[in-house]
Enzyme design. Structure first.
Site, short mmCIF file in Angstrom:
data_model
loop_
_atom_site.label_atom_id
_atom_site.label_comp_id
_atom_site.label_asym_id
_atom_site.label_seq_id
_atom_site.Cartn_x
_atom_site.Cartn_y
_atom_site.Cartn_z
N HIS A 99 0.89 -1.43 -0.04
CA HIS A 99 -0.06 0.19 0.11
C HIS A 99 0.79 1.21 0.07
O HIS A 99 1.92 1.26 0.41
CB HIS A 99 -1.02 -0.10 1.22
CG HIS A 99 -0.17 -0.37 2.61
ND1 HIS A 99 0.12 -1.45 3.08
CD2 HIS A 99 0.05 0.74 3.40
CE1 HIS A 99 0.76 -1.14 4.10
NE2 HIS A 99 0.71 0.01 4.52
N HIS A 101 1.02 5.21 0.96
CA HIS A 101 0.51 6.33 1.81
C HIS A 101 0.67 7.74 1.00
O HIS A 101 1.72 7.99 0.59
CB HIS A 101 1.38 6.51 3.07
CG HIS A 101 1.37 5.33 4.02
ND1 HIS A 101 0.44 5.57 5.18
CD2 HIS A 101 1.95 4.33 3.84
CE1 HIS A 101 0.67 4.26 5.91
NE2 HIS A 101 1.55 3.41 4.88
P1 AMP Z 1 2.15 0.42 7.29
O1 AMP Z 1 3.11 0.74 8.45
O2 AMP Z 1 2.63 1.11 5.96
O3 AMP Z 1 2.00 -1.20 7.02
O4 AMP Z 1 0.68 1.03 7.31
C1 AMP Z 1 -0.44 0.18 7.81
C2 AMP Z 1 -1.49 1.64 7.85
O5 AMP Z 1 -2.92 0.95 7.55
C3 AMP Z 1 -1.36 2.28 9.18
O6 AMP Z 1 -1.22 3.61 9.00
C4 AMP Z 1 -2.84 2.15 9.69
O7 AMP Z 1 -3.17 2.99 10.16
C5 AMP Z 1 -3.55 1.51 8.36
N1 AMP Z 1 -4.68 0.54 8.89
C6 AMP Z 1 -4.69 -0.27 9.47
N2 AMP Z 1 -5.65 -0.80 9.52
C7 AMP Z 1 -6.73 -0.05 8.59
C8 AMP Z 1 -8.18 -0.09 8.44
N3 AMP Z 1 -9.10 -1.18 8.75
N4 AMP Z 1 -8.56 0.96 7.54
C9 AMP Z 1 -7.85 1.67 7.26
N5 AMP Z 1 -6.48 2.07 7.55
C10 AMP Z 1 -6.13 0.79 8.43
#
Ligand code: AMP
Ligand code: ZN
Length: 136
Positions: A99, A101
């Site tokens: 993903h 950001h």
């Molecule tokens: P990463 O550290 O790049 O793997 O980021 C994962 C991101 O996903 C974090 O910023 C979380 O806040 C976000 N996240 C986790 N669960 C959800 C969800 N159900 N809906 C939206 N964002 C999420």
């Protein structure tokens, strides 16, 4: 196998605040934003990291990133946008469904990212470059 939270979102088994969708891409708000409007852009198919993404997805992905970045900038009057991606645990990846950001930034939001340092010498810099280039 443990369920992937982003696959669950794509399957609509878990709700999200959807921002944009195309055939293979979904964008939705991060539940814990760095700044309000922080959006995650994901492939609908499950690929764990950047290194697993099929290059053929590139055009649709870039299109989505640009579209959403522009909409964040204009819709939220952001002064700038950070595009970030965490890959592997050491880089802070928590969700192992690749993903991107998109983070709205403001001149005075007080955030400082990336503590940086200089190389100890030009030779060291060249050495590091060569270690990468050797693997291309
Ligand atoms: P990463 O550290 O790049 O793997 O980021 C994962 C991101 O996903 C974090 O910023 C979380 O806040 C976000 N996240 C986790 N669960 C959800 C969800 N159900 N809906 C939206 N964002 C999420
Ligand atoms: Zn997944």
């Amino acid at each position: 196998m443990e369920k992937c939270i982003f696959c669950e979102i794509v399957a609509e088994n878990i709700p999200c605040t959807k921002i944009y969708e195309s055939e293979n891409i979904l964008a939705f708000l991060d539940i814990a934003p760095v700044n309000p409007g922080h959006t995650l852009v994901i492939p609908k198919q499950h690929y764990p990291t950047l290194l697993d993404l099929p290059p053929a997805l590139g055009q649709e992905l870039l299109e989505a990133l640009q579209k959403v970045a522009k909409a964040i900038k204009e819709g939220l009057q952001a002064d700038g946008i950070n595009l970030g991606m965490n890959n592997y645990r050491a880089a802070g990846q928590l969700v192992f469904h690749a993903h991107f950001h998109l983070i709205p930034r403001y001149e005075k939001d007080g955030l400082t990212l990336w503590p940086q340092q200089k190389y100890e010498s030009e030779t060291k810099m060249q050495e590091i470059a060569q270690q990468i280039i050797n693997k291309l």
